[in-house]
Motif scaffolding. Sequence first.
Motif, short mmCIF file in Angstrom:
data_model
loop_
_atom_site.label_atom_id
_atom_site.label_comp_id
_atom_site.label_asym_id
_atom_site.label_seq_id
_atom_site.Cartn_x
_atom_site.Cartn_y
_atom_site.Cartn_z
N GLN A 189 63.17 34.95 79.27
CA GLN A 189 64.68 35.12 79.29
C GLN A 189 65.14 35.69 80.68
N GLU A 190 66.00 35.19 81.32
CA GLU A 190 66.58 35.57 82.46
C GLU A 190 67.56 36.86 82.29
N HIS A 191 67.34 37.83 83.13
CA HIS A 191 68.12 39.10 82.79
C HIS A 191 69.09 39.27 83.75
N ASP A 192 70.28 39.88 83.54
CA ASP A 192 71.15 40.09 84.70
C ASP A 192 70.76 41.56 85.08
N ASP A 193 70.66 41.74 86.51
CA ASP A 193 70.13 43.06 86.82
C ASP A 193 71.17 43.82 87.63
N LYS A 194 72.33 43.28 87.14
CA LYS A 194 73.70 43.91 87.95
C LYS A 194 74.61 44.36 86.96
N PRO A 195 75.08 45.69 87.10
CA PRO A 195 76.18 46.00 85.96
C PRO A 195 77.45 45.05 85.95
N GLU A 196 77.97 44.92 84.80
CA GLU A 196 79.10 44.12 84.76
C GLU A 196 80.11 44.42 85.58
N GLY A 197 81.07 43.44 86.25
CA GLY A 197 81.96 43.63 86.97
C GLY A 197 81.67 44.50 88.46
N VAL A 198 80.31 44.53 88.88
CA VAL A 198 79.83 45.24 90.20
C VAL A 198 79.30 43.90 90.83
N GLU A 199 78.96 42.80 90.46
CA GLU A 199 78.22 41.73 91.10
C GLU A 199 79.00 41.31 92.30
N ASP A 200 80.24 40.98 92.03
CA ASP A 200 81.12 40.34 93.22
C ASP A 200 81.12 41.32 94.28
N THR A 201 81.23 42.51 93.91
CA THR A 201 81.86 43.64 94.91
C THR A 201 80.58 44.20 95.49
N GLU A 202 79.30 43.82 95.37
CA GLU A 202 78.13 44.35 95.81
C GLU A 202 77.99 44.44 97.44
N GLU A 203 77.48 45.49 97.84
CA GLU A 203 77.56 45.66 99.47
C GLU A 203 76.39 45.32 99.79
N GLU A 204 76.33 44.83 101.01
CA GLU A 204 75.03 44.35 101.72
C GLU A 204 74.07 45.45 102.32
N ASP A 205 74.80 46.50 102.46
CA ASP A 205 74.09 47.74 103.12
C ASP A 205 73.18 48.28 101.93
N GLN A 206 71.82 48.68 102.37
CA GLN A 206 71.14 49.18 101.18
C GLN A 206 70.20 50.39 101.94
N ILE A 207 69.85 51.17 101.26
CA ILE A 207 68.91 52.36 101.84
C ILE A 207 67.75 52.51 101.06
N LEU A 208 66.58 52.30 101.47
CA LEU A 208 65.31 52.32 101.14
C LEU A 208 64.83 53.56 100.65
N ALA A 209 64.28 53.85 99.71
CA ALA A 209 63.71 55.09 99.36
C ALA A 209 62.36 55.16 100.00
N LYS A 310 73.80 26.88 89.28
CA LYS A 310 72.50 26.28 88.43
C LYS A 310 71.88 27.48 87.80
N HIS A 311 72.08 28.63 88.31
CA HIS A 311 71.26 29.89 87.82
C HIS A 311 72.24 31.05 87.49
N PRO A 312 73.15 31.00 86.64
CA PRO A 312 74.30 31.77 86.43
C PRO A 312 73.76 33.30 86.34
N LYS A 313 72.48 33.70 85.99
CA LYS A 313 72.20 35.11 86.04
C LYS A 313 71.75 35.54 87.35
N ALA A 314 71.79 34.75 88.23
CA ALA A 314 71.28 35.29 89.78
C ALA A 314 72.20 36.14 90.36
N PRO A 315 71.76 37.23 90.88
CA PRO A 315 73.06 38.14 91.47
C PRO A 315 73.48 37.66 92.85
N VAL A 316 74.56 38.36 93.17
CA VAL A 316 75.19 37.67 94.72
C VAL A 316 74.33 37.99 95.65
N MET A 317 73.47 39.21 95.83
CA MET A 317 72.54 39.52 97.06
C MET A 317 71.19 39.37 96.53
#
Length: 327
Positions: A189-209, A310-317
Motif C-alpha cells: 500500500q502506497e503511503h503519503d509521506d508528506k503532511p496534508e497541505g504541505v505537499e505543494d509548498t515544499e521547499e527544494e532546499d534541504q539540510i542533511l543531518a 498516475k501515482h497520486p501518492k507521490a510527493p512533489v519533490m
Amino acid sequence: MARESRPKALGSGQCSYKRITLIVCFVNIVIALFVLRSLYSSLYIYSNKDNVVKYTPDQIRKMEESDKIRRASEPIELVKLVKRIKHELSSDELLAELPRAVKHKITDEILQRLRSLRPNASISDQQEAVETWRKEKLKEAKTLAVGGEGLNSTLLQEEAGMLVKALESNWAALSEEIGLWIPTEVTNQEHDDKPEGVEDTEEEDQILAGRPLPPQCHAELHTDYDGAAVRWGLTHHKESAADCCQACLDQAKNAKPGEKKCNIWVYCPSENGCYSPDIYQHKHMECWLKFSEKPRLNFKNRYSEQYRDKHPKAPVMVPWVSGIISE
C-alpha cells in the motif's frame, strides 16, 4: 638293651623342639600380619574421617543460593552468539570456496526466473519461484555430485558438492552473498509521506543531518539514481548520508576481484520515509549501494505532473539524496 634305647629318646626330643620352634615362629608371623593389617585399617579410617566435612543447614542453604546465582549469571546469550559466529564463519568459508562463476550463474538464473513472473506478481509468488528454483538446482547439483549430468559440462564434482551444501544448509548466507532479498511481510500500500497541505509548498532546499559529506561523494539532493544493488537498503541503514557514502567507498575498496564495486549511493534522509514506485515501504536511513557502468537517473528534483497523475501518492519533490562516487 638299656644302653641302646637312650639315643632314640634323644632324637625324639630334638624333633619336638624344632616343631615347637616352627609353630611359635608361624604364630608370631600371623600375629604380626594381623597387627599390621589392623594398623593399616585404622589409618585408612582415620584419614577418611579427616576428609568428611559436615555442613550446617545454613551453610547448605547458602551454597545452594550461590549455585543458583552462578547459574543465573552464566553468559548464555554470549555463548549463543559465539556459536552463531562460528556457524557464520564456517558458512563464509564455504561460500568463499564456491567458484565465482557458479555464483554468477545462479544469480542470472534466479533473475531470469523472477523476470518470467507477471509484472504484478506478489511477494509470495516471488518467494515460491525462488524456492522452486532452489529445489530444482539442488536436485541437479546432487546428481552431478554423484557423477551424473548436472549444471553444465564445465562444473566439477567437488564444485557441485559445495553448491549442494550452500543450497541446502547455507541458503540464507548464499542469498545475501548474491544480493537476493525478498521480504517476508510487506504491506502493498502506497503511503503519503508528506503532511496534508504541505505537499505543494515544499521547499527544494534541504539540510542533511550528520557530518559533512566528502567531495568524492558528489551528493545530489532530491535525486534517485538507478543501478544494480550491491547492498539492499531495506536491511542496510546508516545514521547519515555521509555514512552511507562511506559505506559505498568501503565496499568498493574491499570488493573481491570480479565483484561489482559500489559507485552509486542512495540514501533516505526523511524521518517519514522516502517514496518509491515499487511495492516496498522505504524508511528513514535506508542506504542503497549500487553499481552501474553508466549511471542513469530514476528521478531528479520534482516528480512530473504526468507521473503524479498516475501515482497520486507521490510527493512533489524526490525525497532521496544520491551521489556518484568519483574514482
